[in-house]
Enzyme design. Structure first.
Site, PDB file in Angstrom:
ATOM      1  N   GLU A   1       1.741  -0.548  -4.989  1.00 30.08           N
ATOM      2  CA  GLU A   1       0.804   0.510  -5.337  1.00 30.08           C
ATOM      3  C   GLU A   1       1.606   1.802  -5.231  1.00 30.08           C
ATOM      4  O   GLU A   1       1.720   2.394  -4.159  1.00 30.08           O
ATOM      5  CB  GLU A   1      -0.380   0.536  -4.361  1.00 30.08           C
ATOM      6  CG  GLU A   1      -1.432   1.537  -4.771  1.00 30.08           C
ATOM      7  CD  GLU A   1      -2.168   2.201  -3.627  1.00 30.08           C
ATOM      8  OE1 GLU A   1      -3.297   2.627  -3.835  1.00 30.08           O
ATOM      9  OE2 GLU A   1      -1.600   2.330  -2.513  1.00 30.08           O
TER      10      GLU A   1
ATOM     11  N   ASP B   1       0.825  -1.207   0.000  1.00 27.66           N
ATOM     12  CA  ASP B   1       0.000   0.000   0.000  1.00 27.66           C
ATOM     13  C   ASP B   1       0.864   1.264   0.000  1.00 27.66           C
ATOM     14  O   ASP B   1       1.852   1.351   0.735  1.00 27.66           O
ATOM     15  CB  ASP B   1      -0.853  -0.031   1.275  1.00 27.66           C
ATOM     16  CG  ASP B   1      -1.937   1.014   1.303  1.00 27.66           C
ATOM     17  OD1 ASP B   1      -2.842   0.941   0.464  1.00 27.66           O
ATOM     18  OD2 ASP B   1      -1.880   1.913   2.181  1.00 27.66           O
TER      19      ASP B   1
HETATM   20  C1  BGC Z   1      -5.531   2.146  -0.343  1.00 24.92           C
HETATM   21  C2  BGC Z   1      -6.672   2.965   0.142  1.00 24.92           C
HETATM   22  C3  BGC Z   1      -6.310   3.566   1.479  1.00 24.92           C
HETATM   23  C4  BGC Z   1      -4.970   4.314   1.405  1.00 24.92           C
HETATM   24  C5  BGC Z   1      -4.420   4.565   2.766  1.00 24.92           C
HETATM   25  C6  BGC Z   1      -4.458   3.189  -0.528  1.00 24.92           C
HETATM   26  O1  BGC Z   1      -4.007   3.588  -1.597  1.00 24.92           O
HETATM   27  O2  BGC Z   1      -5.773   1.445  -1.527  1.00 24.92           O
HETATM   28  O3  BGC Z   1      -7.855   2.235   0.230  1.00 24.92           O
HETATM   29  O4  BGC Z   1      -7.294   4.472   1.865  1.00 24.92           O
HETATM   30  O5  BGC Z   1      -4.010   3.566   0.723  1.00 24.92           O
HETATM   31  O6  BGC Z   1      -3.970   3.389   3.320  1.00 24.92           O
END
Ligand code: BGC
Length: 575
Positions: A279, A215
């Site tokens: 991500e 994340d």
């Molecule tokens: C997740 C989100 C989350 C954020 C903070 C991201 O990019 O996919 O759902 O709110 O990270 O953790």
């Protein structure tokens, strides 16, 4: 832990995998409390196997006060009691592995929950203490420290700083949170933080987890030296504003990449090596830093979330994504939806350029959604992506052709974005509504009398039961496509074929061709045997908004072909 939970086999399995994202609280509820849970996932492993996915990725199921749908973790090495136990997770992993399905879990390293033991200890400890050094605490500005240390914003709006209250009730230091105040950012300069996450990765790897989704992978380390640069609004965090020289104080820093080098050593100490996908919200030419074989191995490519409906636009993004991945030994990722964006069957059914946030604020009434167009285009693009080299990430419910639930009432909304934006952004709940497994009955078979987000009446007609075995349904199209694409996996070769302006045409190994018609008129198809189409074909013509897979009887001649740098899409590509 159950016996034989590990899946052996090809260490490169991830390169062309179809990975299905489960948002656990909204997938299947085994105990009728309104929240999906781990046993619910286990009870649907047959469904996933029948769908034909190679892996599942579970969004966080760890203990969490749910200030941000579970992305606020209070213990990284346990399971939220409302969702189950560690034994339940072991059984779920074993059940997936028995069916040949790998398991990814989500690692949330940028921030914890404010209920994490470390943050609670930090609040009870004085400024400058080792407990506070695991997070980012700073004195405020102004006469009595009443002004935040700088003007950095939270992604969820407005400020990224919250002031603490000392044990004696007086106002204290401020702490940084790039998301909600309940999500304090870790201090990644502290070796304790580094070691603790390494422990978490080993913990889940030892339990048989095959991969990790990381994340906000581009954040983590920060340059907190003064003077602070001014990042006045959330817009300063947009991709375009992240310089490509690594000089942003918050994102895409070289020290963050070093952390992933450490993780790679852990991944490679397992047999087969564990895998990961980042991500990372960075410009496309910086994604390879996260996707290299020395760091996380793969990185999400979100470019298709906003691509205009045009064969050229799609071709250009696909070609650049493939050549980037190839140049760095990774494999491309394709995705149209996840738990953070408006479902793509809805995006495709709205006029080009619709402001999705504004549309949600009208409860999805203005402009009107064209459902037939939306699901038709969604099916066409999905099939096209499934024919490409690389791995495809599917989001739960897209195989049912689900639309966004745009009319959730304000009192049902859970996303922190709604309150923090002072009701200017409705947030992401509309794509997180629990799945419909049956066409009627309470919660459409989700598992309880109520579900934690209300399901609309139209979910029944799009339920699994309504589509199972129904020729032409979206569910059956996904099943067919996932089964058929497996025959492409032995090669990552792709060749573009020159076609009419509105048609995106490429060939893969063994005379397999993909044609997607982005135009408004039907076009002629090359002679061949139709393998699958995303909507019914009219004779020898390919209708608008449709993809067809054809085994072409003669190879396209050299003069038909447009060669792009990405033509050979892998160091392993067979020619
Ligand atoms: C997740 C989100 C989350 C954020 C903070 C991201 O990019 O996919 O759902 O709110 O990270 O953790």
């Amino acid at each position: 832990m159950p016996e034989s939970v590990f899946l052996a086999g090809d260490p490169d399995w991830w390169r062309n995998a179809v990975v299905y994202q489960v948002y656990p609280r909204s997938f299947a509820d085994s105990n009728g409390d309104g929240l999906g849970d781990i046993r619910g996932v286990t009870s649907r492993v047959d469904y996933l196997a029948n769908l034909g996915v190679d892996a599942v990725w579970l969004s966080p199921f760890y203990p969490s006060p749910l200030a941000d749908g579970g992305y606020d973790v209070s213990d990284y090495r346990d399971v939220d009691p409302r969702l189950g136990t560690l034994d339940d997770v072991d059984r779920m992993i074993a059940a997936c592995h028995e069916q040949g399905i790998r398991v990814f879990v989500d690692i949330v390293p940028n921030h914890s929950s404010d209920q994490h033991a470390w943050f609670r200890a930090a609040l009870l400890s004085p400024p400058g203490s080792p407990e506070r050094a695991r997070y980012i605490f700073r004195e405020g500005r102004g006469e009595s420290g009443e002004i935040p240390p700088n003007n950095w914003a939270s992604h969820f709006g407005p400020t990224g700083w919250t002031r603490t209250t000392n044990p004696d009730g007086t106002p204290g230091e401020w702490y940084l949170h790039l998301f909600a105040p309940e999500q304090p950012d870790f201090n990644w300069d502290n070796p304790e933080v580094v070691e603790d996450f390494q422990k978490t990765i080993r913990f889940w790897s030892d339990r048989g987890v095959d991969g990790f989704r990381i994340d906000v992978a581009h954040a983590l380390t920060k340059d907190m030296s003064e003077p602070y640069p001014s990042y006045p609004t959330g817009a300063s965090y947009e991709l375009e504003s992240i310089p490509s020289d690594g000089s942003h104080h918050l994102f895409d820093r070289d020290e963050t990449i070093e952390i992933y080098r450490g993780w790679r050593q852990i991944f490679n100490s397992y047999d087969p090596p564990r895998v990961a996908v980042a991500e990372a919200g960075v410009p496309i030419d910086r994604l390879n830093r996260y996707a290299s074989s020395e760091t996380l191995g793969q990185s999400f490519n979100f470019a298709l979330f906003n691509t205009p409906w045009s064969a050229q636009e799609y071709q250009s993004i696909i070609a650049s994504s493939l050549s980037q991945a190839t140049a760095h030994g990774s494999s491309s990722t394709w995705a149209l939806s996840n738990h953070d964006v408006v479902r793509h069957a809805t995006r495709f059914g709205l006029p080009e350029g619709t402001d999705l946030n504004q549309w949600l604020l009208t409860d999805g009434t203005k402009p009107e959604l064209n459902r037939e167009l939306g699901v038709g285009r969604a099916r066409a693009v999905t099939m096209m992506l499934l024919a490409l080299p690389g791995s495809t990430y599917l989001y739960q419910g897209e195989e049912l052709g689900l639309f966004e639930v745009a009319d959730l009432p304000a009192q049902a909304l859970q996303d922190p974005i709604w309150e923090r934006s002072e009701h200017v952004r409705k947030g992401r709940d509309g794509c997180r509504v629990p799945l419909a497994w049956k066409s009627d009955g309470s919660s459409f078979g989700f598992g309880s009398d109520c579900s934690h987000l209300p399901q609309p009446a139209w979910f029944g007609a799009l339920s699994v039961a309504s589509q199972d075995g129904v020729a032409g349904s979206t569910l059956e199209m996904y099943r067919d496509a996932l089964r058929l694409r497996k025959s492409l996996n032995h090669s990552e070769h792709l060749a573009w074929v020159d076609s009419s302006r509105d048609v995106l045409h490429f060939s893969r190994a063994d005379g397999w061709h993909n044609l997607t018609n982005f135009g408004s008129e039907a076009v002629a198809m090359p002679a061949g045997d139709v393998i699958l189409s995303s909507s019914p074909l009219a004779g020898k013509e390919l209708p608008a908004n449709t993809t067809v897979w054809i085994r072409v009887r003669r190879q396209a001649s050299a003069k038909d072909r447009v060669r792009l740098p990405s033509e050979d899409c892998s160091p392993r590509a067979s020619k």
